[in-house]
Design an enzyme around this catalytic site. Structure first.
Site, PDB file in Angstrom:
ATOM      1  N   GLY A 241       0.814  -1.208   0.000  1.00 38.27           N
ATOM      2  CA  GLY A 241       0.000   0.000   0.000  1.00 38.27           C
ATOM      3  C   GLY A 241       0.843   1.251   0.000  1.00 38.27           C
ATOM      4  O   GLY A 241       1.877   1.321   0.661  1.00 38.27           O
TER       5      GLY A 241
ATOM      6  N   ARG B 222      -6.709  -2.916   9.477  1.00 38.91           N
ATOM      7  CA  ARG B 222      -7.283  -4.266   9.414  1.00 38.91           C
ATOM      8  C   ARG B 222      -6.805  -5.127  10.579  1.00 38.91           C
ATOM      9  O   ARG B 222      -7.565  -5.864  11.175  1.00 38.91           O
ATOM     10  CB  ARG B 222      -6.928  -4.911   8.069  1.00 38.91           C
ATOM     11  CG  ARG B 222      -7.635  -6.226   7.794  1.00 38.91           C
ATOM     12  CD  ARG B 222      -7.485  -6.664   6.363  1.00 38.91           C
ATOM     13  NE  ARG B 222      -6.094  -6.722   5.939  1.00 38.91           N
ATOM     14  CZ  ARG B 222      -5.546  -5.905   5.045  1.00 38.91           C
ATOM     15  NH1 ARG B 222      -6.288  -4.957   4.491  1.00 38.91           N
ATOM     16  NH2 ARG B 222      -4.276  -6.015   4.698  1.00 38.91           N
TER      17      ARG B 222
ATOM     18  N   THR C 131       4.111   2.495   5.659  1.00 40.60           N
ATOM     19  CA  THR C 131       2.717   2.083   5.788  1.00 40.60           C
ATOM     20  C   THR C 131       2.003   3.011   6.756  1.00 40.60           C
ATOM     21  O   THR C 131       2.567   3.373   7.788  1.00 40.60           O
ATOM     22  CB  THR C 131       2.589   0.633   6.292  1.00 40.60           C
ATOM     23  OG1 THR C 131       1.226   0.384   6.677  1.00 40.60           O
ATOM     24  CG2 THR C 131       3.480   0.366   7.491  1.00 40.60           C
TER      25      THR C 131
ATOM     26  N   ASP D   9      -0.344   2.256   8.626  1.00 45.99           N
ATOM     27  CA  ASP D   9      -0.870   1.500   9.771  1.00 45.99           C
ATOM     28  C   ASP D   9       0.033   1.544  10.996  1.00 45.99           C
ATOM     29  O   ASP D   9      -0.394   1.205  12.096  1.00 45.99           O
ATOM     30  CB  ASP D   9      -1.101   0.043   9.383  1.00 45.99           C
ATOM     31  CG  ASP D   9      -2.269  -0.120   8.425  1.00 45.99           C
ATOM     32  OD1 ASP D   9      -3.199   0.700   8.484  1.00 45.99           O
ATOM     33  OD2 ASP D   9      -2.246  -1.062   7.607  1.00 45.99           O
TER      34      ASP D   9
ATOM     35  N   ASP E  52       4.945  -4.902   6.137  1.00 42.18           N
ATOM     36  CA  ASP E  52       5.364  -6.231   6.554  1.00 42.18           C
ATOM     37  C   ASP E  52       5.583  -7.172   5.371  1.00 42.18           C
ATOM     38  O   ASP E  52       6.591  -7.871   5.303  1.00 42.18           O
ATOM     39  CB  ASP E  52       4.313  -6.817   7.511  1.00 42.18           C
ATOM     40  CG  ASP E  52       4.656  -8.222   7.965  1.00 42.18           C
ATOM     41  OD1 ASP E  52       5.606  -8.364   8.753  1.00 42.18           O
ATOM     42  OD2 ASP E  52       3.990  -9.177   7.533  1.00 42.18           O
TER      43      ASP E  52
ATOM     44  N   ARG F   2       0.814  -5.395  -5.652  1.00 42.97           N
ATOM     45  CA  ARG F   2       1.000  -6.603  -4.859  1.00 42.97           C
ATOM     46  C   ARG F   2       1.272  -7.756  -5.810  1.00 42.97           C
ATOM     47  O   ARG F   2       0.801  -7.776  -6.932  1.00 42.97           O
ATOM     48  CB  ARG F   2      -0.234  -6.863  -3.992  1.00 42.97           C
ATOM     49  CG  ARG F   2      -0.580  -5.660  -3.104  1.00 42.97           C
ATOM     50  CD  ARG F   2      -1.691  -5.984  -2.125  1.00 42.97           C
ATOM     51  NE  ARG F   2      -2.144  -4.779  -1.423  1.00 42.97           N
ATOM     52  CZ  ARG F   2      -1.568  -4.258  -0.362  1.00 42.97           C
ATOM     53  NH1 ARG F   2      -0.473  -4.837   0.129  1.00 42.97           N
ATOM     54  NH2 ARG F   2      -2.042  -3.181   0.221  1.00 42.97           N
TER      55      ARG F   2
ATOM     56  N   ASP G  57       2.310  -0.459  11.888  1.00 38.85           N
ATOM     57  CA  ASP G  57       2.293  -1.786  12.494  1.00 38.85           C
ATOM     58  C   ASP G  57       3.584  -2.567  12.252  1.00 38.85           C
ATOM     59  O   ASP G  57       3.572  -3.795  12.187  1.00 38.85           O
ATOM     60  CB  ASP G  57       1.098  -2.593  11.963  1.00 38.85           C
ATOM     61  CG  ASP G  57       1.112  -2.746  10.451  1.00 38.85           C
ATOM     62  OD1 ASP G  57       1.935  -2.085   9.771  1.00 38.85           O
ATOM     63  OD2 ASP G  57       0.298  -3.529   9.926  1.00 38.85           O
TER      64      ASP G  57
END
Length: 319
Positions: free
Chosen positions: A10, A170, A124, A126, A102, A71, A128
């Protein structure tokens, strides 16, 4: 020495700042630098070309990624990885900087195992990724969400409504927890914390009993659908409830000054590490210093203690 840079997964604001830094730092040190377009898929298709200073002019302020992204399921296979290695060797590329999340790190790790020197940068929204306090794009995404919360709060107050705002996340609640705290939300729903819907309803009702004219509920997409939560609140309280799903607006926009600076620092350090012969390393920002960790460490699940602390504080301050 020839090196390359790519973005994968992303898109995130600040990726272009990272690409720019890699290219300019490499050219400053008399290295040849290549851009790989459309991530690992583009690498296997040999969508590779040498970059010059003019190719990264006036991109530091742009969101998204000028190298595009995609992707790739094919790269997960041994054949796909072998093809990618062949393309890199064809161009004489000795080192690769991969900017992504990741999944991108796992791909970079595979190339490292095949003998290609690789360095990863955390890109990212996120936030994360283990081994860094901030990922590229997270600060910009937070600012986007906070602005949306502020705007929605104006209309929520005017009409005395309850608003449910669904944000990205997510598998991680960083955006929801941070923006819930920063935006003064009454309730936050995240994957890292299990809480009954009845507790949420109780807080909303207690707030209205104390004279609150509106409520803001923030939910991470992976923890609960905004539409579902909105219906539940309406059924249990009969409050006028509306739902806003922010979606991909969170991934776009001009990067904040923080993300521009972070991308620049990470990209430049990545080139230095490749020049030093390092490989299989992921960069991050910890205590405002650039940190370096092995891919094996970074691809493990990120600790969620900080998220839980933010969540707890946000709930305490929501009274």
């Amino acid at each position: 020495m020839k090196i390359a840079v790519m973005t994968s997964g992303g898109d995130a604001p600040g990726m272009n700042a990272g690409v720019r830094a890699v290219v300019k730092k490499a050219i400053f040190h008399k290295l040849d630098v290549f851009g790989i377009y459309r991530g690992f898929e583009g690498l296997m298709e040999d969508d590779v070309r040498q970059l010059e200073l003019k190719d990264v002019g006036s991109i530091i302020h742009r969101g998204g990624t000028v190298l595009y992204s995609a992707r790739s399921e094919r790269f997960k296979t041994e054949e796909g990885q072998a093809r990618a290695v062949d393309v890199l060797k064809k161009h004489g590329i000795e080192g690769l900087v991969v900017i992504g999340g990741d999944g991108s790190y796992r791909g970079a790790q595979k190339l490292h195992e095949h003998g290609i020197k690789t360095i990863g940068l955390p890109g990212t929204i996120d936030n994360d990724i283990r081994g860094t306090d901030y990922t590229l794009g997270f600060d910009t995404a937070m600012n986007t969400v906070i602005k949306a919360i502020d705007n929605i709060r104006d209309t929520a107050t005017s009409h005395e409504r309850t608003y449910v705002i669904e944000v990205m996340g997510r598998d991680a609640g960083d955006i929801a927890a941070s923006c819930g705290l920063g935006g003064g939300a009454e309730s936050i729903i995240i994957p890292e914390v299990e809480e009954s819907r009845d507790d949420m309803i109780k807080r909303i009702q207690e707030g209205f009993q104390r004279g609150k004219k509106h409520s803001i509920i923030i939910t991470a997409e992976g923890a609960g659908s905004g539409d579902e939560i909105g219906k539940y609140i309406k059924e249990k309280t009969d409050f006028d409830t509306r739902v806003t799903i922010l979606g991909h607006v969170q991934r776009g926009g001009s990067p904040s000054s923080f993300d521009r600076i972070l991308g620049s620092r990470l990209g430049a350090r990545a080139v230095e590490l490749l020049m030093e012969g390092e490989s299989g390393k992921a960069l991050g920002l910890e205590s405002n210093r650039i940190s370096v960790h092995d891919f094996d460490y970074v691809v493990e699940e990120k600790e969620d203690d900080n998220i839980k602390e933010l969540y707890k504080l946000a709930i305490e301050l929501s009274i």
